[in-house]
Enzyme design. Sequence first.
Site, PDB file in Angstrom:
ATOM      1  N   GLU A   1       0.855  -1.193   0.000  1.00 15.66           N
ATOM      2  CA  GLU A   1       0.000   0.000   0.000  1.00 15.66           C
ATOM      3  C   GLU A   1       0.890   1.242   0.000  1.00 15.66           C
ATOM      4  O   GLU A   1       1.882   1.306   0.727  1.00 15.66           O
ATOM      5  CB  GLU A   1      -0.898   0.044   1.234  1.00 15.66           C
ATOM      6  CG  GLU A   1      -1.775   1.307   1.281  1.00 15.66           C
ATOM      7  CD  GLU A   1      -2.499   1.489   2.599  1.00 15.66           C
ATOM      8  OE1 GLU A   1      -3.543   0.831   2.770  1.00 15.66           O
ATOM      9  OE2 GLU A   1      -2.026   2.264   3.460  1.00 15.66           O
TER      10      GLU A   1
ATOM     11  N   THR B   1      -4.002   4.665  -1.523  1.00 18.87           N
ATOM     12  CA  THR B   1      -5.024   5.209  -0.635  1.00 18.87           C
ATOM     13  C   THR B   1      -5.728   6.393  -1.282  1.00 18.87           C
ATOM     14  O   THR B   1      -5.236   6.999  -2.229  1.00 18.87           O
ATOM     15  CB  THR B   1      -4.445   5.641   0.720  1.00 18.87           C
ATOM     16  OG1 THR B   1      -3.498   6.688   0.512  1.00 18.87           O
ATOM     17  CG2 THR B   1      -3.762   4.475   1.408  1.00 18.87           C
TER      18      THR B   1
ATOM     19  N   LYS C   1     -20.965  -6.905   3.332  1.00 17.60           N
ATOM     20  CA  LYS C   1     -20.042  -6.335   2.346  1.00 17.60           C
ATOM     21  C   LYS C   1     -19.687  -7.375   1.279  1.00 17.60           C
ATOM     22  O   LYS C   1     -19.659  -7.063   0.084  1.00 17.60           O
ATOM     23  CB  LYS C   1     -18.785  -5.838   3.063  1.00 17.60           C
ATOM     24  CG  LYS C   1     -17.907  -4.912   2.253  1.00 17.60           C
ATOM     25  CD  LYS C   1     -16.651  -4.538   3.031  1.00 17.60           C
ATOM     26  CE  LYS C   1     -16.950  -3.835   4.334  1.00 17.60           C
ATOM     27  NZ  LYS C   1     -15.717  -3.369   5.031  1.00 17.60           N
TER      28      LYS C   1
ATOM     29  N   GLN D   1      -7.174  -4.740   8.531  1.00 20.01           N
ATOM     30  CA  GLN D   1      -6.534  -3.674   9.288  1.00 20.01           C
ATOM     31  C   GLN D   1      -5.247  -4.235   9.895  1.00 20.01           C
ATOM     32  O   GLN D   1      -5.097  -5.441  10.075  1.00 20.01           O
ATOM     33  CB  GLN D   1      -7.496  -3.211  10.388  1.00 20.01           C
ATOM     34  CG  GLN D   1      -6.961  -2.185  11.370  1.00 20.01           C
ATOM     35  CD  GLN D   1      -6.641  -0.870  10.689  1.00 20.01           C
ATOM     36  OE1 GLN D   1      -5.554  -0.743  10.143  1.00 20.01           O
ATOM     37  NE2 GLN D   1      -7.555   0.083  10.732  1.00 20.01           N
TER      38      GLN D   1
ATOM     39  N   GLN E   1       5.057   6.625  15.490  1.00 18.87           N
ATOM     40  CA  GLN E   1       4.185   5.923  14.560  1.00 18.87           C
ATOM     41  C   GLN E   1       3.363   4.861  15.282  1.00 18.87           C
ATOM     42  O   GLN E   1       2.160   4.717  15.048  1.00 18.87           O
ATOM     43  CB  GLN E   1       5.022   5.279  13.452  1.00 18.87           C
ATOM     44  CG  GLN E   1       4.211   4.524  12.414  1.00 18.87           C
ATOM     45  CD  GLN E   1       5.101   3.686  11.518  1.00 18.87           C
ATOM     46  OE1 GLN E   1       5.794   2.776  11.984  1.00 18.87           O
ATOM     47  NE2 GLN E   1       5.109   4.004  10.240  1.00 18.87           N
TER      48      GLN E   1
END
Length: 288
Positions: free
Chosen positions: A17, A48, A164, A175, A211
């Site tokens: 990603e 994203t 979904k 996630q 982070q």
Amino acid sequence: MKIRDIFKTGKTVFSFEIFPPKRNGSIDTVYSTLDELTDLHPDFISVTYGAGGSLPGCSTREIVSIIKEKYHTESIAHLTCVNSTKEDIDRIIKEFEQYGIENVLALRGDINPDIPPKEDFKHASELITYMKERSSLCFSGACYPEGHLESATLDEDIENLKRKVDAGAEHLISQLFFDNDCFYRFLEKVRAAGINVPIEAGIMPCVNAKQIQRMVGLCGASLPHKFTKMFARFENNPEAMRDAGIAYANEQIIDLVSSGVDGIHLYTMNNPYVARKISEGVSSVIRI
């Protein structure tokens, strides 16, 4: 190529990603990041959703097109719907066709307390239903191994996930999580609920203390004891924290692949150095 077809090869899918540059960033950062990431030969790269905060002329859709056309790597465009009308989505479908985009990660998106959400789409499942009736796109969705923060229980969240998938999601990306046992328990529940699409494990290598604190605050991921020991030992030593975070991510990935996970989705945070170290560390395991 549709993402669903990548999972028919029988090997562990390995994907990345990235995110678009911020408004004060440079388009060159996109190319320099992609130059290095595509050299690692991921199965696909997701981008994203970049709207008003992205650099003009460098939208998610344009970057997805660049990945496909310039770098010959498959890609997925993230798309949120919380602030979109049906007319907005109709326009986006046409743009996807214009850019040759075949794959979409459909998301609700975060609700901004200062901006009232639109009423047309309240859930990602509604977005998938609407777009599936109007396009030939392949849809992916997000899933949450420890439950979405807005769900009362994990079982309730899995019920929503089933909606979904029933709407048309053919692939799921999880996630981030730091405890593989949480992911395995989630998989058991999901499969028992009749959700049988491929599920990629989302792995974020935590390479600095700030982070870690920010991401855990955003997603509520639990931290196993071995992770907190690592954090406590190295949080004030940036280089050691980076290397320990890479090692921890590699350990997670090796365990997941050994357990037969469908795929690994690496949240690169646009950091090619970290992505390369992890890719090199697990390359022989992933490609079996």
